[in-house]
Scaffold this active site. Sequence first.
Site, PDB file in Angstrom:
ATOM      1  N   SER A  69       0.836  -1.203   0.000  1.00 57.66           N
ATOM      2  CA  SER A  69       0.000   0.000   0.000  1.00 57.66           C
ATOM      3  C   SER A  69       0.874   1.257   0.000  1.00 57.66           C
ATOM      4  O   SER A  69       2.073   1.197   0.300  1.00 57.66           O
ATOM      5  CB  SER A  69      -0.897  -0.010   1.242  1.00 57.66           C
ATOM      6  OG  SER A  69      -1.559  -1.249   1.332  1.00 57.66           O
TER       7      SER A  69
HETATM    8  C1  LIG Z   1      -3.008  -4.262  -0.029  1.00 52.82           C
HETATM    9  S1  LIG Z   1      -2.257  -5.820   0.143  1.00 52.82           S
HETATM   10  C2  LIG Z   1      -1.453  -5.802   1.707  1.00 52.82           C
HETATM   11  C3  LIG Z   1      -0.431  -4.760   1.967  1.00 52.82           C
HETATM   12  C4  LIG Z   1       0.447  -5.127   3.132  1.00 52.82           C
HETATM   13  N1  LIG Z   1      -0.177  -4.828   4.385  1.00 52.82           N
HETATM   14  C5  LIG Z   1       1.802  -4.491   2.991  1.00 52.82           C
HETATM   15  O1  LIG Z   1       2.217  -3.729   3.876  1.00 52.82           O
HETATM   16  O2  LIG Z   1       2.470  -4.785   1.989  1.00 52.82           O
HETATM   17  C6  LIG Z   1      -3.613  -6.905   0.561  1.00 52.82           C
HETATM   18  C7  LIG Z   1      -3.192  -8.334   0.784  1.00 52.82           C
HETATM   19  O3  LIG Z   1      -4.316  -9.060   1.297  1.00 52.82           O
HETATM   20  C8  LIG Z   1      -4.198 -10.395   0.844  1.00 52.82           C
HETATM   21  N2  LIG Z   1      -5.494 -11.043   1.049  1.00 52.82           N
HETATM   22  C9  LIG Z   1      -6.633 -10.925   0.325  1.00 52.82           C
HETATM   23  N3  LIG Z   1      -7.619 -11.660   0.886  1.00 52.82           N
HETATM   24  C10 LIG Z   1      -7.089 -12.257   1.983  1.00 52.82           C
HETATM   25  C11 LIG Z   1      -7.603 -13.131   2.988  1.00 52.82           C
HETATM   26  N4  LIG Z   1      -8.880 -13.563   2.995  1.00 52.82           N
HETATM   27  N5  LIG Z   1      -6.777 -13.538   3.972  1.00 52.82           N
HETATM   28  C12 LIG Z   1      -5.479 -13.123   4.012  1.00 52.82           C
HETATM   29  N6  LIG Z   1      -4.936 -12.304   3.086  1.00 52.82           N
HETATM   30  C13 LIG Z   1      -5.727 -11.878   2.093  1.00 52.82           C
HETATM   31  C14 LIG Z   1      -3.764 -10.207  -0.610  1.00 52.82           C
HETATM   32  O4  LIG Z   1      -3.226 -11.398  -1.137  1.00 52.82           O
HETATM   33  C15 LIG Z   1      -2.757  -9.073  -0.474  1.00 52.82           C
HETATM   34  O5  LIG Z   1      -1.454  -9.579  -0.258  1.00 52.82           O
END
Ligand SMILES: C[S@@+](CC[C@H](N)C(=O)[O-])C[C@H]1O[C@@H](n2cnc3c(N)ncnc32)[C@H](O)[C@@H]1O
Length: 231
Positions: free
Chosen positions: A78
């Site tokens: 993000s």
């Molecule tokens: C915006 S990114 C995360 C950014 C992260 N916090 C960082 O600092 O890089 C959102 C993440 O949520 C994961 N995601 C989506 N659905 C999910 C779920 N049900 N459980 C765990 N992770 C999930 C995606 O694969 C993705 O890696």
Amino acid sequence: MHGWMIPPPKEPTKSKRDLERERTAKVSWLVESGYLKSGRIKQALLKVSREDFIPRLYRDYAYLEVPLPLPGEHATISCPHSYPLFYEPLGLDEGHRFLEVGLGSGYGTAVAREVVGPRGLVVSIEIDPVTLEFAKRNLAKAGYRDMVLMQGDGGLGYPEASPYDCMAVTAACVEIPPPLIEQLCIGGRLIAPVFEGDTQNLTLLEKGIKGIQRHIICEVLYVSLRGTYGA
Ligand SMILES: C[S@@+](CC[C@H](N)C(=O)[O-])C[C@H]1O[C@@H](n2cnc3c(N)ncnc32)[C@H](O)[C@@H]1O
């Protein structure tokens, strides 16, 4: 990703020193813009090298206000301002038990680890195995070993380490997953992007003795949550 202009991949040219200067300038900007107030979050953002959590061909863009692509399906790191945007309303602090849904690059996890310190706990769940491995490598290289990182559906939480003081869901959901609310302690806070039609509202939920309170903070744009409570 719709709505963001992602810069083109390129070989990195910036030195460690250049990126350190950009990090310091970014933290000053976050304070001046009103995103960042807590001293502990500020120290954490100054300490963690965001560039070490970004794929090599995007490394030079580490401090731009854009999400950048990560290995895996639909995963992004993000924008820099997202971290105080999430952690300030949570009141993330020393000694807290923190659950993150969506590990992504591992950067937000490292920042949270610095904020909660050795008396706290950080648990992070990532659904995509490729993204999980990328984050694990980044965190190990940066010297973070004392956190619980796992693959799975973060919408189900991780009851084994509950209750949590704070939770951050870093992908957009249609409803805040009920298992997460259950695993919050009384007085605990959860923050998540929640769909309202085509828009997403960053929503803060507080769990009190008398029930749940919700506040909308602002409109945001995140990748969609997958799994049981997927959008
Ligand atoms: C915006 S990114 C995360 C950014 C992260 N916090 C960082 O600092 O890089 C959102 C993440 O949520 C994961 N995601 C989506 N659905 C999910 C779920 N049900 N459980 C765990 N992770 C999930 C995606 O694969 C993705 O890696």
